[in-house]
Structures are given as C-alpha cells and as structure tokens.
Write a protein that holds these residues in place. Structure first.
Motif, PDB file in Angstrom:
ATOM      1  N   ALA A 151       0.828  -1.208   0.000  1.00 52.77           N
ATOM      2  CA  ALA A 151       0.000   0.000   0.000  1.00 52.77           C
ATOM      3  C   ALA A 151       0.860   1.256   0.000  1.00 52.77           C
ATOM      4  O   ALA A 151       0.601   2.197  -0.752  1.00 52.77           O
ATOM      5  N   HIS A 152       1.896   1.267   0.844  1.00 58.06           N
ATOM      6  CA  HIS A 152       2.758   2.449   0.922  1.00 58.06           C
ATOM      7  C   HIS A 152       3.528   2.626  -0.387  1.00 58.06           C
ATOM      8  O   HIS A 152       3.616   3.744  -0.915  1.00 58.06           O
ATOM      9  N   ALA A 153       4.080   1.535  -0.902  1.00 58.71           N
ATOM     10  CA  ALA A 153       4.804   1.625  -2.172  1.00 58.71           C
ATOM     11  C   ALA A 153       3.867   2.098  -3.283  1.00 58.71           C
ATOM     12  O   ALA A 153       4.248   2.903  -4.138  1.00 58.71           O
ATOM     13  N   GLY A 154       2.632   1.602  -3.257  1.00 58.84           N
ATOM     14  CA  GLY A 154       1.656   1.997  -4.268  1.00 58.84           C
ATOM     15  C   GLY A 154       1.352   3.481  -4.231  1.00 58.84           C
ATOM     16  O   GLY A 154       1.154   4.109  -5.278  1.00 58.84           O
ATOM     17  N   ARG A 155       1.311   4.059  -3.028  1.00 59.52           N
ATOM     18  CA  ARG A 155       1.062   5.497  -2.922  1.00 59.52           C
ATOM     19  C   ARG A 155       2.194   6.306  -3.556  1.00 59.52           C
ATOM     20  O   ARG A 155       1.987   7.431  -4.000  1.00 59.52           O
ATOM     21  N   LEU A 156       3.393   5.715  -3.593  1.00 60.47           N
ATOM     22  CA  LEU A 156       4.521   6.363  -4.247  1.00 60.47           C
ATOM     23  C   LEU A 156       4.598   6.013  -5.729  1.00 60.47           C
ATOM     24  O   LEU A 156       5.496   6.492  -6.440  1.00 60.47           O
ATOM     25  N   GLY A 157       3.677   5.173  -6.180  1.00 64.64           N
ATOM     26  CA  GLY A 157       3.668   4.756  -7.576  1.00 64.64           C
ATOM     27  C   GLY A 157       4.700   3.709  -7.905  1.00 64.64           C
ATOM     28  O   GLY A 157       5.110   3.579  -9.065  1.00 64.64           O
ATOM     29  N   LEU A 158       5.134   2.928  -6.901  1.00 65.53           N
ATOM     30  CA  LEU A 158       6.181   1.936  -7.100  1.00 65.53           C
ATOM     31  C   LEU A 158       5.659   0.525  -6.875  1.00 65.53           C
ATOM     32  O   LEU A 158       4.798   0.295  -6.006  1.00 65.53           O
ATOM     33  N   PRO A 354      10.573  -0.515   6.946  1.00 73.76           N
ATOM     34  CA  PRO A 354      10.918  -0.730   5.539  1.00 73.76           C
ATOM     35  C   PRO A 354       9.685  -0.754   4.638  1.00 73.76           C
ATOM     36  O   PRO A 354       8.643  -1.320   4.998  1.00 73.76           O
ATOM     37  N   VAL A 355       9.802  -0.137   3.464  1.00 71.51           N
ATOM     38  CA  VAL A 355       8.742  -0.133   2.466  1.00 71.51           C
ATOM     39  C   VAL A 355       9.127  -1.023   1.284  1.00 71.51           C
ATOM     40  O   VAL A 355       8.333  -1.834   0.817  1.00 71.51           O
ATOM     41  N   ALA A 356      10.361  -0.879   0.791  1.00 69.37           N
ATOM     42  CA  ALA A 356      10.818  -1.666  -0.353  1.00 69.37           C
ATOM     43  C   ALA A 356      12.337  -1.557  -0.458  1.00 69.37           C
ATOM     44  O   ALA A 356      12.959  -0.667   0.134  1.00 69.37           O
TER      45      ALA A 356
END
Length: 384
Positions: A151-158, A354-356
């Motif tokens: 979800a967090h990575a998705g908010r950054l478009g990753l 950590p996010v990614a």
C-alpha cells in the motif's frame, strides 16, 4: 556569548550490541555534546568518524555551529521513477552521459535537462551544475526489489520490478564556499549571524535538490526516457530550526514522517523506509550504510584482495561505471557496514519501517576516461 549548559547534553546512539560502531565516532559525539548550548546528540546506526564531527548524527543546540554540517550543505538522496523498454545493464552502462562535465547555462542552453529548472538558479551559483561529484556520490539505475508494504509503495507509484534512478549528490562547491566564508573568520566557532548563514545555507539546500533533478534528467534523456519528478528527495546535510532549536544533521535524514532512501552500497540493495523517529532521535534516521573502513584502508585492503575488473561487476550482478581506479577501491562494498544491520537497528529502535528495496543495475561514479581527461577534470575543480 552563549553560556555552557548547567546540565551536560545527552548522547544516544541508536545501534545494537552487534553493530559496527567505532569508539572514535562515539567519542566525537561526546565532544560535540560538550559544546556550548548543545542539548542532545543522536547517533544513527551508520555512525562513523568525520573531520571534526561525527557523520551519521543529528545534533540539537541553542547555538548554530556551521562546522557540524560541514561543506556539502544540501547533500541528499532522491529517487526518480524511469520507464525503459529493456534494462540490460551492459548496454545501458555505455549510454550514461559524462556527469563530470557541468551544464553551462549559456553554452548548453538547448540541453533538454534544463526543463526541470523552474525559476532562478539558487544563489546564482552556476558552477558544477549537473555534475555528480566524487566520494560516495553516485547516480544509479536500479529496480525495485522486495516490497514490504504494498500500500505504501503503491502510494509512491512503485511496485516490484519497476525501474528507478537513485541520485546521491550535494551542493558541490557552493556549500564549501559558504562554510569557508565562516571558518576563515570564526573557525569551528558558532555563527555570528545565524540568519545570514541560514539564508546562504537554504540556497545551497535548494541548489542540491535542483542538481539531483538535473542529474536524473541528463541520465533519463541519455537512456531514451522522459524525466520524472522524484518520489523521494531528502537532504541529510543541513540545519533545521525546530521549536527554536538548531537541529544540525550531518549524514542523517529527516525522520519525522518522511519517506527516506537509506543507501546501501553499489553491491547491495538500498532500503526505502517510512521514517517515524521522535525527539529522542532528534527526529532523524540513518542516511546509508556508513563507512567501516577509511578510504586509505579500503584502498590498501582492496588492492590486496581484488582486481579492478572484479570491482566493476558487483555481487548483485550490477555494473559500475567508474574511470577512477582509486575510487573503485575506496568505495568498494566491503568498505561499508552491512545495510541489513543498519535497517534492523532502525526498526528495533522504532525509528523507521521498511517499504521496499532497490537493487542496483548500473552505478555511475565518474566517466570511463583516460588519465589525461581525469587530470583535466580535477584541475577544473569538478573532482569533489
């Protein structure tokens, strides 16, 4: 004149018992804590000794000390998404532009990278624009590896498998000029006019951010892609005025609800983290793996163990573009701490999540050039 605190400043190092923290770095933290007006020194898990002050530390004081931030004001790390049809490291490494040659606003007025400039060049400083610098600075093409928080990575478009450019660079000679103007008069003493210093400092911070955008744009165009806005851009060498206190960060990234790319090495992943550090950590997190060897030690040990060609291909299969053989050894992955330990310490102490990961494909340090060209770059002042 400031007066010494009646109660000594506190020092906290956010590292586990098995982490590589040199006693000299801890000693520097305590030396800083003894300065007039100092309130609290927070050492990050990438803490290591610096010239006169520790690197990987956030230092809160009622007095502003320019030397605690040093000369590379505005140094930071930015992450830019990039879209490429195929990511073959061997082919892409050969297409990286010469990022030792600066963009000249007059001579290179038609360069498409200038499209990222909106408004005036901060401080009017036109020297060294679009250059990456030396030392631990780099531009890296990487792919998103493990995603820990979709979800967090998705908010950054990753998402896993996406490509990004990671840019680590600072204010080049601009910050050095600002620090020298202070030290020539006041040495390591406090700023006589904090407002004047901060005005110049803020220009250097903006300049560093602009330069990271120019670097990413130059590389994107060279690789046949369109430049993008950064999804992360955090400065880790700066002074923040927070609640009336000067918070000096030297190799420490803002950790108060920011997304931060904690750089590994050219042979290991880096970690994108969601930072949530509190007052005990001076609202800061680590900025990278942190050195465990001096440059001299890394050069000596590296030459005994590796060849130049071995260092051009990393343990993760990525390629290194670096025409400076000495720099190849000085910046070898073995010269740095384990990034997994640094991230583990941040998590253990509740400073970040950590996010990614990002995994290197091509790491650019300096162009593949002959000795005469390298000597020319250094003579012209673009070797920092």
């Amino acid at each position: 004149m400031p007066h010494r605190q009646a109660v000594p400043a506190t020092v906290t190092v956010f590292a586990g018992p098995t982490s590589w923290i040199e006693s000299d770095a801890v000693a520097q933290c305590h030396q800083v804590a003894a300065l007039d007006g100092m309130l609290h020194v927070a050492g990050m898990p990438d803490l290591h000794p610096g010239k006169g002050a520790p690197i990987g530390a956030a230092m809160a004081s009622t007095v502003l000390y320019p030397f605690l931030v040093g000369s590379d004001i505005g140094c930071g790390i930015a992450v830019f998404p990039i879209s490429l049809k195929r990511a073959v490291p061997e082919k892409l490494a050969a297409r990286f532009p010469d990022l030792d040659t600066p963009l000249d606003p007059d001579r290179d007025a038609d360069d498409p990278a200038w499209a990222v400039l909106h408004g005036d060049i901060p401080g009017g400083h036109t020297e060294g624009l679009g250059t990456v610098g030396r030392g631990n600075h780099f531009v890296e093409l990487a792919k998103v590896g493990t995603v820990f928080d979709d979800a967090h990575a998705g908010r950054l478009g990753l998402a896993a498998g996406d490509l990004v450019l990671v840019v680590h660079s600072g204010s080049r000679g601009f910050g050095e000029r600002i620090l020298r103007a202070h030290t020539e008069v006041h040495g390591a003493g406090p700023a006589a006019d904090p407002a004047a210093y901060l005005a110049a400092h803020d220009d250097a911070v903006r300049w560093g951010s602009l330069n990271r955008r120019l670097l990413a744009a130059r590389v994107a165009h060279a690789l046949g892609a369109q430049p993008t806005e950064p999804v992360v851009d955090q400065c880790h060498n700066l002074v923040e005025v927070r609640d009336g206190v000067y918070l000096h960060r030297k190799g420490a990234a803002p950790g108060d609800g920011r997304d931060v790319l904690v750089a590994g090495t050219r042979g290991t992943p880096s970690y994108l983290v969601a930072a949530h550090a509190g007052a005990d950590a001076n609202h800061s997190v680590a900025h990278g793996a942190g050195r465990k060897m001096s440059r001299a030690d890394a050069l000596r040990r590296g030459k005994a163990k590796h060849t130049v060609e071995e260092l051009r291909r990393t343990p993760v299969g990525s390629l290194v573009v670096c025409g400076d053989r000495q720099l190849l050894f000085e910046e070898a992955p073995t010269a740095y701490k384990r990034i997994e330990q640094v991230i583990g310490d941040l998590v253990e102490h509740g400073l970040a999540t950590p996010v990614a990961t990002t995994v290197p494909l091509v790491t650019y340090k300096t162009p593949e050039a002959g000795p005469a060209q390298q000597k020319d770059h250094r003579r012209r002042g673009f070797s920092r």
